[in-house]
Design a protein around this motif. Structure first.
Motif, PDB file in Angstrom:
ATOM      1  N   VAL A 150       0.834  -1.205   0.000  1.00  0.00           N
ATOM      2  CA  VAL A 150       0.000   0.000   0.000  1.00  0.00           C
ATOM      3  C   VAL A 150       0.869   1.254   0.000  1.00  0.00           C
ATOM      4  CG1 VAL A 150      -1.660   1.326   1.356  1.00  0.00           C
ATOM      5  CG2 VAL A 150      -1.976  -1.127   1.070  1.00  0.00           C
ATOM      6  N   ALA A 151       1.942   1.254   0.788  1.00  0.00           N
ATOM      7  CA  ALA A 151       2.839   2.408   0.833  1.00  0.00           C
ATOM      8  C   ALA A 151       3.513   2.635  -0.517  1.00  0.00           C
ATOM      9  CB  ALA A 151       3.891   2.216   1.926  1.00  0.00           C
ATOM     10  N   ASN A 152       3.850   1.540  -1.206  1.00  0.00           N
ATOM     11  CA  ASN A 152       4.458   1.676  -2.526  1.00  0.00           C
ATOM     12  C   ASN A 152       3.475   2.287  -3.518  1.00  0.00           C
ATOM     13  OD1 ASN A 152       4.991   0.562  -5.388  1.00  0.00           O
ATOM     14  ND2 ASN A 152       6.940   0.222  -4.354  1.00  0.00           N
ATOM     15  N   SER A 153       2.222   1.854  -3.461  1.00  0.00           N
ATOM     16  CA  SER A 153       1.222   2.394  -4.379  1.00  0.00           C
ATOM     17  C   SER A 153       0.930   3.858  -4.097  1.00  0.00           C
ATOM     18  CB  SER A 153      -0.071   1.585  -4.281  1.00  0.00           C
ATOM     19  OG  SER A 153      -0.633   1.695  -2.987  1.00  0.00           O
ATOM     20  N   CYS A 154       1.121   4.289  -2.841  1.00  0.00           N
ATOM     21  CA  CYS A 154       0.909   5.693  -2.473  1.00  0.00           C
ATOM     22  C   CYS A 154       2.129   6.556  -2.739  1.00  0.00           C
ATOM     23  CB  CYS A 154       0.505   5.802  -1.012  1.00  0.00           C
ATOM     24  SG  CYS A 154      -1.094   5.043  -0.629  1.00  0.00           S
ATOM     25  N   VAL A 195       7.270 -12.776   0.855  1.00  0.00           N
ATOM     26  CA  VAL A 195       8.088 -11.802   1.596  1.00  0.00           C
ATOM     27  C   VAL A 195       9.334 -11.444   0.807  1.00  0.00           C
ATOM     28  CG1 VAL A 195       9.481 -11.483   3.666  1.00  0.00           C
ATOM     29  CG2 VAL A 195       7.193 -12.457   3.847  1.00  0.00           C
ATOM     30  N   LEU A 196      10.021 -12.450   0.249  1.00  0.00           N
ATOM     31  CA  LEU A 196      11.254 -12.183  -0.500  1.00  0.00           C
ATOM     32  C   LEU A 196      10.970 -11.415  -1.784  1.00  0.00           C
ATOM     33  CD1 LEU A 196      13.096 -15.604  -0.051  1.00  0.00           C
ATOM     34  CD2 LEU A 196      13.682 -13.427   1.010  1.00  0.00           C
ATOM     35  N   LEU A 197       9.906 -11.784  -2.499  1.00  0.00           N
ATOM     36  CA  LEU A 197       9.579 -11.082  -3.743  1.00  0.00           C
ATOM     37  C   LEU A 197       9.215  -9.622  -3.471  1.00  0.00           C
ATOM     38  CD1 LEU A 197       9.077 -11.104  -6.774  1.00  0.00           C
ATOM     39  CD2 LEU A 197       6.767 -11.952  -6.331  1.00  0.00           C
ATOM     40  N   ASN A 198       8.453  -9.382  -2.422  1.00  0.00           N
ATOM     41  CA  ASN A 198       8.088  -8.001  -2.081  1.00  0.00           C
ATOM     42  C   ASN A 198       9.319  -7.198  -1.680  1.00  0.00           C
ATOM     43  OD1 ASN A 198       6.113  -5.856  -1.330  1.00  0.00           O
ATOM     44  ND2 ASN A 198       6.953  -6.239   0.694  1.00  0.00           N
ATOM     45  N   LEU A 199      10.230  -7.818  -0.945  1.00  0.00           N
ATOM     46  CA  LEU A 199      11.452  -7.111  -0.537  1.00  0.00           C
ATOM     47  C   LEU A 199      12.299  -6.747  -1.755  1.00  0.00           C
ATOM     48  CD1 LEU A 199      13.315  -6.107   1.706  1.00  0.00           C
ATOM     49  CD2 LEU A 199      14.272  -8.423   1.845  1.00  0.00           C
ATOM     50  N   ALA A 200      12.436  -7.680  -2.704  1.00  0.00           N
ATOM     51  CA  ALA A 200      13.204  -7.388  -3.918  1.00  0.00           C
ATOM     52  C   ALA A 200      12.540  -6.279  -4.734  1.00  0.00           C
ATOM     53  CB  ALA A 200      13.352  -8.653  -4.753  1.00  0.00           C
ATOM     54  N   THR A 201      11.219  -6.314  -4.808  1.00  0.00           N
ATOM     55  CA  THR A 201      10.497  -5.273  -5.556  1.00  0.00           C
ATOM     56  C   THR A 201      10.714  -3.901  -4.945  1.00  0.00           C
ATOM     57  OG1 THR A 201       8.813  -6.915  -6.147  1.00  0.00           O
ATOM     58  CG2 THR A 201       8.234  -4.601  -6.433  1.00  0.00           C
ATOM     59  N   GLN A 202      10.685  -3.828  -3.610  1.00  0.00           N
ATOM     60  CA  GLN A 202      10.899  -2.530  -2.949  1.00  0.00           C
ATOM     61  C   GLN A 202      12.334  -2.059  -3.103  1.00  0.00           C
ATOM     62  OE1 GLN A 202       8.254  -1.110  -2.223  1.00  0.00           O
ATOM     63  NE2 GLN A 202       6.962  -2.938  -2.282  1.00  0.00           N
TER      64      GLN A 202
END
Length: 812
Positions: A150-154, A195-202
């Protein structure tokens, strides 16, 4: 049998005023039993033996709870709730109504138990088991991942990364605890992967590419993740952003090998990325093989356009033609028929058609079609000079190919674009011939072509032709704001500002965002001396185009006309933030500050203007005069020498240089300069006078020679003045006598000839100030207030006009 009442109407309200005598409160003061009960300390009332009307048997009444007197029922047993021998009879049927067995005197009637307060909260289920703790921890990890997304989309990328890292820490703690009580098979691999995929994306979003690659490597190398190989595409994208094209191609190919043929669209996108990476490295042949494979499997616009670029890079004309045909044959899945036209007068059908015109599906169709047209137009302009021996032949081939496809309407736009390309090549005749071909086309195309033709003829000062084509454009499409603007321009050029303003107003009614019409309307009002209305137009335009240099300059000019120098200065200060190197604006600011008496600011802006354009005579003259006023004559010499270099035929600037030498005490250089001036201008009286004075002061022998020359020059000056005076008198006498000779008399021609000769007291000028300004015009400064010309749309014609006329056009 009941006798009938006297009247036919029953008394509907009878009986409501009848009441039981025991409820009569008027005689309570005379009621001995009540007064006795009221005087007792416990408020007890002795039993009443009176019968209640309407009952079949006597029943004693109790006046309170907890009475010690024995109360019996009609059956001879004690009443419920009474106290007999110190023991209360248990309550039975009335217990649910709120009565208790311990009826204490003074207790209130509370059947709902509200006096006890709110009920205590339910006790939470407490479980200290490890399984329950792990469930809570797993829930927390999911919440952290969701907060990160959500923070990334904002747009809060930093917070998104922090939440992703926290989710990773919590997930590792969960794994450690689960390994202690359960076998490895019970680990939630989906949660770990998420969790790992989201961390890499961020990490990628925060441009931390090294950390992102390390995280992707953890996923890819773990064989327990069945779809981890697909993420090599993301790794290839990172290498592409880092311009490491070789590794990007390697990872794209590795990902392509691990994706099955069932994922057709995914494979095509990866092949497109491979082709783009080959283009970046200049390996056009390999890129062509990738794009050709895509076109054989699933043709699309982007791949076909990139294929044209690759063939253009290697210079293969025939292959460019084939690729262009493939481009215009790409299926768009768009219905080209005009399905939004109702064939009947059915109201329901018409409302439905109006609704689907603006729905999301029709918007997608319009976007696809617009994108395809943009690709085709760009490709045609690119390959036209390369596929044939000349640009015209190549462009004609592209037009013929488009006409044979379902983009028939685009062919006319290509023809107009061909004319604009001729303009960019400064081939005006070919541009005019191309546009004239549209005079017999349909109204829309005819209006567009006539608008551009009027635009071209107006720029060429051929007002008659410009007026004809402006009329044709307006008659073809009365709602074309560009055509109306051009028509207004032709009327403006003829001096009819009122009528021009009407055309500009009509253009604005058709398109309120037509900035050219609004700007020209302001100019028309300015010409009509309707300053307030002109100011209103330019303020509106400033709201639409806040960084337009022309609008800011016009606002400053209007405030200067309104004699508000402070506001004019404010707008000019805004203007130099947009065009900080415009010497005309800088000199304008210097002039305003000089008028206000602020010499220091005036000097600053005049110096800046001189730095960017050291050929402005007005600026040079002001700076030289400023240094003379401040007693720095040596610095003034530099500016007057520059003026003498720019205008070598004007003696004034050379005399000023010699005067500065004389004022600074350098008489020898002053004498030498005066001698040089005398050799160039032997009849100049001022130079001879200063030579006589200097030679006399310095005791030189040639003083007598200069005195003789001075007398001759003064005598010649007197003769010229007499001839000029006599010529003027003769011309005045001739006009008085009614002479209609347009060529003038001999005396007039003589006087005109003498005026052109240098005088003895005035410097010789070979050209007027207007000619000087034209020779040294500032290419960035504001141009004369010529109306803006509006073409059909902002195309190459407008760019060309901007190059030629500077500020005559305003970008849409």
């Amino acid at each position: 049998m009941h006798p009938a009442p006297e009247n036919n109407e029953d008394d509907l309200y009878s009986g409501y005023n009848d009441y039981n005598p025991m409820f009569d409160t008027e005689d309570l003061e005379n009621d001995v039993a009540f007064q006795q009960a009221a005087r007792t300390s416990h408020g007890r009332r002795p039993p009443v033996t009176a019968k209640i009307p309407g009952t079949s048997s006597p029943r004693p009444l109790a006046t309170g709870f907890g009475s010690k007197a024995t109360s019996t029922s009609s059956m001879g047993r004690p009443m419920t709730g009474t106290i007999q021998d110190g023991v209360s009879r248990p309550m039975t049927a009335v217990q649910a109504a709120g009565y208790t067995k311990a009826a204490v005197r003074g207790s209130s009637f509370d059947p709902l138990g509200q006096a006890k307060g709110p009920a205590s909260p339910l006790e939470k289920k407490t479980s200290d088991s490890l399984e329950e703790k792990m469930k809570q921890l797993e829930k927390k990890v999911n919440e952290l991942v969701e907060e990160s997304c959500v923070a990334n989309s904002c747009g809060d990328l930093k917070l998104a990364l922090e939440r992703a890292k926290e989710a990773g820490r919590q997930e590792r703690e969960l794994l450690r605890q689960r390994e202690q009580i359960a076998p490895p098979e019970s680990i939630n691999l989906d949660l770990t992967y998420t969790v790992l995929l989201n961390l890499a994306t961020q990490y990628v979003a925060n441009e931390m590419y090294a950390e992102a690659l390390a995280t992707y490597q953890v996923i890819v190398k773990n064989k327990m993740f069945s779809n981890g190989g697909i993420l090599k595409v993301n790794m290839g994208n990172i290498y592409l952003k880092q311009r490491n094209y070789a590794k990007a191609i390697k990872f794209y190919r590795m990902a392509l090998d691990q994706i099955t043929s069932s994922h057709k669209q995914m494979r095509i996108k990866i092949m497109e990325n491979i082709g783009v990476a080959f283009i970046k490295t200049g390996q056009y042949v390999d890129a062509i093989s990738s794009f050709e494979e895509i076109m054989s499997i699933s043709p699309n616009l982007k791949a076909s356009f990139n294929l044209i670029l690759c063939y253009f890079a290697i210079g293969s004309g025939e292959q460019m033609k084939k690729a262009f045909k493939k481009l215009i044959e790409v299926p768009l899945d768009v219905n080209y028929e005009d399905k939004y036209i109702s064939l009947n007068d059915d109201l329901h059908t018409n409302l439905l058609i109006e609704a689907i015109k603006i729905d999301s599906l029709s918007q997608i169709e319009r976007e696809r079609k617009s994108l395809a047209e943009e690709y085709i137009m760009t490709a045609a302009k690119l390959i036209a000079p390369a596929i044939e021996i000349s640009f015209a032949v190549g462009y004609d081939w592209c037009v013929d190919a488009v006409k044979a496809s379902h983009y028939v309407e685009l062919a006319n736009d290509l023809e107009i674009n061909k004319a604009t390309t001729y303009l960019r090549q400064q081939n005006f005749n070919q541009a005019l011939e191309t546009l004239k071909m549209f005079e017999k086309k349909d109204s829309r195309v005819k209006s567009a072509a006539a608008t551009n033709l009027s635009f071209l003829y107006y720029l060429g000062n051929e007002l008659e032709q410009a007026t004809n084509y402006a009329d044709l454009a307006v008659s073809s499409d009365r709602y074309n704001p560009a055509a109306l603007t051009n028509k207004g321009n032709t009327v403006f050029a003829n001096g009819d500002y009122e009528k021009a303003a009407e055309f500009y107003k009509e253009a604005l009614r058709n398109d309120s965002l037509c900035t050219e019409a609004l700007y020209n309307l302001g100019l028309a009002y300015k010409k009509l001396n309707r300053i307030d209305e002109a100011l209103d137009c330019f303020l509106k335009l400033h709201a639409i185009l806040p960084n337009s240099a022309q609008v800011l300059y016009q606002l400053a000019s209007i405030y200067q006309i309104m004699e508000d120098p402070n506001q004019a200065i404010e707008w000019l200060l805004q203007l130099i933030t947009v065009v900080p190197t415009d010497p005309h604006v800088l000199s304008k600011l210097g002039n305003l500050y000089d008028t206000e008496g602020d010499k220091s600011q005036a000097f600053h802006y005049y110096c800046e203007s001189y730095r960017y354009f050291p050929s402005n005579i007005e600026v040079i003259e002001w700076l030289g005069a400023y240094y003379i006023d401040t007693q720095f004559c040596e610095k003034a010499i530099e500016y007057f020498e520059r003026a003498a270099l720019i205008l070598p035929t004007q003696v004034k600037w050379q005399l000023m240089v010699a005067s500065c030498y004389r004022r600074s005490g350098n008489y020898q250089k002053a004498l030498e300069k005066y001698k040089v001036i005398h050799r160039k201008f032997p009849e100049n009286v001022e130079c001879l006078r200063f030579l006589v004075r200097l030679c006399t002061d310095m005791g030189l022998k040639e003083v007598q020679e200069y005195i003789t020359k001075l007398k001759k020059a003064e005598k010649l000056k007197e003769i010229r003045e007499q001839r000029i005076k006599s010529g003027r008198d003769g011309s005045a006498r001739g006009r008085k006598e009614g002479s209609a000779d347009n060529g003038g008399t001999k005396g007039e021609r003589l006087s005109a000839k003498l005026k052109a000769l240098p005088g003895t007291s005035e410097p010789y000028e070979s050209s007027s100030n207007k000619e000087i300004d034209a020779s040294y015009a500032d290419p960035l400064g504001p141009q004369p207030e010529r109306p803006k010309t509006a073409a059909r749309k902002r195309t190459e014609e407008d760019d060309f006009a901007d190059e030629e006329l500077g500020e005559d056009l305003l970008p849409e």
